[in-house]
Design a protein around this motif. Structure first.
Motif, PDB file in Angstrom:
ATOM      1  N   LEU A   9      56.763  52.363   9.574  1.00 28.28           N
ATOM      2  CA  LEU A   9      56.978  52.275   8.126  1.00 28.28           C
ATOM      3  C   LEU A   9      56.847  53.665   7.559  1.00 28.28           C
ATOM      4  CD1 LEU A   9      57.292  50.725   5.468  1.00 28.28           C
ATOM      5  CD2 LEU A   9      54.826  50.355   5.484  1.00 28.28           C
ATOM      6  N   PRO A  29      51.602  54.846  -8.213  1.00 27.08           N
ATOM      7  CA  PRO A  29      51.145  54.276  -6.956  1.00 27.08           C
ATOM      8  C   PRO A  29      51.221  52.747  -6.837  1.00 27.08           C
ATOM      9  CG  PRO A  29      49.557  55.860  -7.806  1.00 27.08           C
ATOM     10  CD  PRO A  29      50.570  55.658  -8.868  1.00 27.08           C
ATOM     11  N   PRO A  30      50.841  51.992  -7.847  1.00 23.84           N
ATOM     12  CA  PRO A  30      50.757  50.546  -7.646  1.00 23.84           C
ATOM     13  C   PRO A  30      52.045  49.929  -7.142  1.00 23.84           C
ATOM     14  CG  PRO A  30      49.822  51.143  -9.756  1.00 23.84           C
ATOM     15  CD  PRO A  30      50.474  52.373  -9.212  1.00 23.84           C
ATOM     16  N   MET A  74      54.383  51.150  -5.155  1.00 26.50           N
ATOM     17  CA  MET A  74      54.599  51.379  -3.727  1.00 26.50           C
ATOM     18  C   MET A  74      53.768  50.429  -2.863  1.00 26.50           C
ATOM     19  SD  MET A  74      55.144  54.546  -1.479  1.00 26.50           S
ATOM     20  CE  MET A  74      56.794  54.091  -1.931  1.00 26.50           C
ATOM     21  N   LEU A  75      52.555  50.174  -3.310  1.00 29.79           N
ATOM     22  CA  LEU A  75      51.665  49.324  -2.520  1.00 29.79           C
ATOM     23  C   LEU A  75      52.259  47.938  -2.307  1.00 29.79           C
ATOM     24  CD1 LEU A  75      48.994  49.612  -1.148  1.00 29.79           C
ATOM     25  CD2 LEU A  75      47.890  48.645  -3.148  1.00 29.79           C
ATOM     26  N   ILE A  97      54.565  48.120   0.631  1.00 35.89           N
ATOM     27  CA  ILE A  97      53.814  48.260   1.874  1.00 35.89           C
ATOM     28  C   ILE A  97      53.281  46.916   2.331  1.00 35.89           C
ATOM     29  CG2 ILE A  97      51.758  49.284   2.914  1.00 35.89           C
ATOM     30  CD1 ILE A  97      52.062  51.632   1.038  1.00 35.89           C
ATOM     31  N   LEU A  98      52.684  46.222   1.401  1.00 30.22           N
ATOM     32  CA  LEU A  98      52.091  44.939   1.735  1.00 30.22           C
ATOM     33  C   LEU A  98      53.155  43.945   2.189  1.00 30.22           C
ATOM     34  CD1 LEU A  98      49.565  43.335   1.915  1.00 30.22           C
ATOM     35  CD2 LEU A  98      49.817  42.708  -0.488  1.00 30.22           C
ATOM     36  N   SER A 149      54.328  44.843   5.685  1.00 31.34           N
ATOM     37  CA  SER A 149      53.282  44.570   6.656  1.00 31.34           C
ATOM     38  C   SER A 149      53.153  43.078   6.936  1.00 31.34           C
ATOM     39  CB  SER A 149      51.961  45.132   6.124  1.00 31.34           C
ATOM     40  OG  SER A 149      50.885  44.670   6.889  1.00 31.34           O
ATOM     41  N   ARG A 173      54.080  41.176  10.543  1.00 30.98           N
ATOM     42  CA  ARG A 173      53.064  40.426  11.299  1.00 30.98           C
ATOM     43  C   ARG A 173      53.515  39.008  11.584  1.00 30.98           C
ATOM     44  NH1 ARG A 173      49.424  39.524  14.138  1.00 30.98           N
ATOM     45  NH2 ARG A 173      50.807  40.456  15.629  1.00 30.98           N
ATOM     46  N   ASP A 203      53.409  44.851  14.674  1.00 28.04           N
ATOM     47  CA  ASP A 203      52.430  45.634  13.934  1.00 28.04           C
ATOM     48  C   ASP A 203      53.136  46.788  13.241  1.00 28.04           C
ATOM     49  OD1 ASP A 203      49.558  44.823  14.103  1.00 28.04           O
ATOM     50  OD2 ASP A 203      50.103  44.625  16.215  1.00 28.04           O
ATOM     51  N   ILE A 204      52.407  47.427  12.334  1.00 27.44           N
ATOM     52  CA  ILE A 204      53.015  48.474  11.517  1.00 27.44           C
ATOM     53  C   ILE A 204      52.390  49.827  11.812  1.00 27.44           C
ATOM     54  CG2 ILE A 204      53.184  49.373   9.166  1.00 27.44           C
ATOM     55  CD1 ILE A 204      55.109  47.195   9.651  1.00 27.44           C
ATOM     56  N   LEU A 205      53.230  50.769  12.182  1.00 26.91           N
ATOM     57  CA  LEU A 205      52.779  52.146  12.302  1.00 26.91           C
ATOM     58  C   LEU A 205      53.182  52.843  11.004  1.00 26.91           C
ATOM     59  CD1 LEU A 205      51.569  53.937  14.696  1.00 26.91           C
ATOM     60  CD2 LEU A 205      53.813  54.992  14.718  1.00 26.91           C
ATOM     61  N   MET A 206      52.195  53.149  10.184  1.00 23.58           N
ATOM     62  CA  MET A 206      52.504  53.700   8.873  1.00 23.58           C
ATOM     63  C   MET A 206      52.450  55.223   8.887  1.00 23.58           C
ATOM     64  SD  MET A 206      50.539  53.232   5.282  1.00 23.58           S
ATOM     65  CE  MET A 206      49.195  54.124   6.041  1.00 23.58           C
ATOM     66  N   VAL A 207      53.539  55.854   8.509  1.00 23.85           N
ATOM     67  CA  VAL A 207      53.596  57.307   8.553  1.00 23.85           C
ATOM     68  C   VAL A 207      53.854  57.855   7.158  1.00 23.85           C
ATOM     69  CG1 VAL A 207      54.654  59.287   9.648  1.00 23.85           C
ATOM     70  CG2 VAL A 207      54.570  57.121  10.855  1.00 23.85           C
TER      71      VAL A 207
END
Lengths: 333, 333
Positions: free
Chosen positions: B64, B74-75, B77-78, B81-82, B85, B89, B94-98
DNA sequence: ATTCATCTTCGAACCGGTTCGACTACTTTA
DNA sequence: TAAAGTAGTCGAACCGGTTCGAAGATGAAT
């Protein structure tokens, strides 16, 4: 995808020689090294992470465990995520982010399958069920948040007790004798978010020592409940001259609520809080506050974790409390 | 850590038999299976992810990629992400977050080393430099955000043009003829955030077709600039009867700004915007708005990615625009 | 001239799984 | 009753790296 064997063939050497050229663990002659470098370039070779992990038992990946709760304010969590991610990358690690609802299961899954070299647990609660899973794992872990039992784990957290005393002292010194405290929502206490009561208890105790009044209330987590509860609290304590807000969601909407009530800060009411500088910049929060330093916490957690990964056993268990710092923004009088 | 060899020995069978018992790819007798299961239990065996990845060429990990910009709120983007993720799952990934600042480098790093089976790129810009790296990779990728060149990539995004038309239509239908538009900050346009101009251009065009006035402005990204710019915009266009806000940071502080100015919604001014339901709940945003559905977008991106991982080549390239939906919250008249 | 250390390289074993082909022992089917 | 499946299992090869021990070449020390 080119393998190390392809590179070896192209350079006319053995696979082990290529490996040593890559790692530098044995000396290689100038010409051989050049031929290998060239072969790597032309073939576009990259080491296969899985194969390397299998051979070395090192994945160069750190697990980051977090859970999202509805009663949490998202922006705050993101700061921790970013801090951990950045610090890890600086040390050469990638982040496997797991947001499983089943925390302990997730810890076990990624550790026992050796997907990670270590884990960072965010938002650790008093009786966090993930801790047993972590202790059973063969990899080290760093916690952000204070559990009841800190045996065999490394903890990084803000010193919420000291933060509370600092803020009460500050207000007391300015002459305030009746102070309202807005704590995190009740669910946070129920769930075992120790930071909530560490702060509240310290504040109450300090106030008692000074013989002044402090009135603790729970905040809310979602609108429109947040504004409503703040109004209710302020209505209930018209005689209070100062407000301590220990809740991100509440502090973010406080300016609007106060404005609506026609309350001027600090003329009519002194306000102090706890939040990070970045958080204060996203919202408009001109309040004197303790800096929560998510970047510092995330960074320290990762740095210590990496140290433990690299010499297991040796490094002693650590419980480090970041010392709170008060940032004066002129919201008190 | 127990290996498959330990299990085989304990159960008195060969390693391949254990493997087949685990995968079910060949039939195993009842008794043998029981002995193996028992051995696994008592030894606490878990498959080593690296070894499996090496043997199968499947890591069961999705990369990711995201970058944090100071000019982003910011809020929002979260939520993406969620969503990614969670969806991953559910599919067993699984998530590799970069969060590397060097996006293209990060893409190349995790794909060429085979750390991931596929990648999700968030916040893709018009000329996103990560795309070349993605095209060079052997793994598939899903983008959230629309690039100029969609060749060989799968794109998932909200139909911002349609969203803009929807909102303009809505306001036009209610009789508004002078509309202010607050776009994302200028940096977003400069950086190539196509969603910004797709929305603005569509709104301007639609307004032109109706022969009504629309006044576009840039928003700001950080306080106190946000409030200041909103005030300046409202001062500059006192005759406008409606406001379209296409900017998370601005919409979050709008209630406070309007209240301060004594502006009542929708009596004095109609307000519409774009944001997700969750976002509206974290803040107090009672505005009629187009739902941005980060959960739907993240989920679709992952689902399609997984499909492509499992049958490479077969699945055609896709550019899917989520159809905007208007949620009426009574902020217009 | 011999011994010894150093530099450079190679081959083989190993990490912990998966998978293919073959083999045995039973059942079916012709 | 012979031929053809089928269920159950094993051994070996393979995935793509790392690392140990050995060995040849070179040069220094004795």
């Amino acid at each position: 995808m080119a393998t190390i064997g392809d590179v070896a063939r192209a350079a006319g050497v053995s696979r082990s020689t290529v490996s040593y050229a890559l790692s530098g663990k044995r000396s290689i002659s100038r010409e051989t090294r050049d031929r290998i470098d060239e072969a790597i370039k032309t073939l576009g070779f990259t080491v296969n992470a899985g194969a390397r992990a299998l051979a070395t038992s090192e994945t160069m990946v750190i697990g980051l465990l977090l859970e999202f709760h509805d009663d949490e304010f998202p922006p705050a969590m993101l700061q921790y995520i970013l801090a951990v991610s950045t610090a890890a990358r600086e040390k050469g690690y990638d982040i496997l982010m797991v947001t499983d609802a089943d925390g302990p299961g997730a810890v076990t899954r990624i550790t026992s399958s050796n997907m990670v070299d270590g884990v960072v647990l965010l938002d650790v609660t008093h009786d966090d069920p993930r801790l047993d899973a972590l202790r059973a794992a063969s990899q080290p872990g760093s916690l952000v948040g204070l559990p009841r039992d800190t045996q065999d784990v490394d903890v990084f957290d803000l010193d919420f007790g000291e933060a509370a005393r600092m803020l009460v002292d500050h207000l007391y010194g300015l002459g305030h004798r009746k102070i309202v405290l807005v704590s995190p929502p009740r669910h946070v206490f129920d769930r075992g978010g120790a930071y909530a009561w560490r702060f509240r208890d310290a504040a109450v105790e300090r106030a008692a020592r000074y013989g002044i009044h402090i009135y603790p209330y729970y905040g809310e987590s979602q609108q429109p409940g947040i504004s409503r509860s703040l109004n209710a609290i302020l209505d209930a304590r018209p005689d209070a001259t100062a407000l301590i807000v220990h809740n991100d969601a509440s502090i973010a909407v406080l300016p609007a609520v106060l404005h609506e009530r026609g309350v001027q800060v600090p003329r009519d009411l002194s306000v102090v809080s706890l939040y990070s500088q970045d958080f204060g910049r996203s919202f408009l929060l001109p309040y004197t506050a303790v800096e929560t330093s998510p970047d510092k916490l995330g960074r320290e957690a990762v740095q210590h974790l990496v140290r433990r990964i690299n010499d297991p056993g040796d490094s002693p268990t650590v419980a480090k409390f970041i010392e709170p710092e008060l940032t004066i923004r002129g919201s008190t009088a």
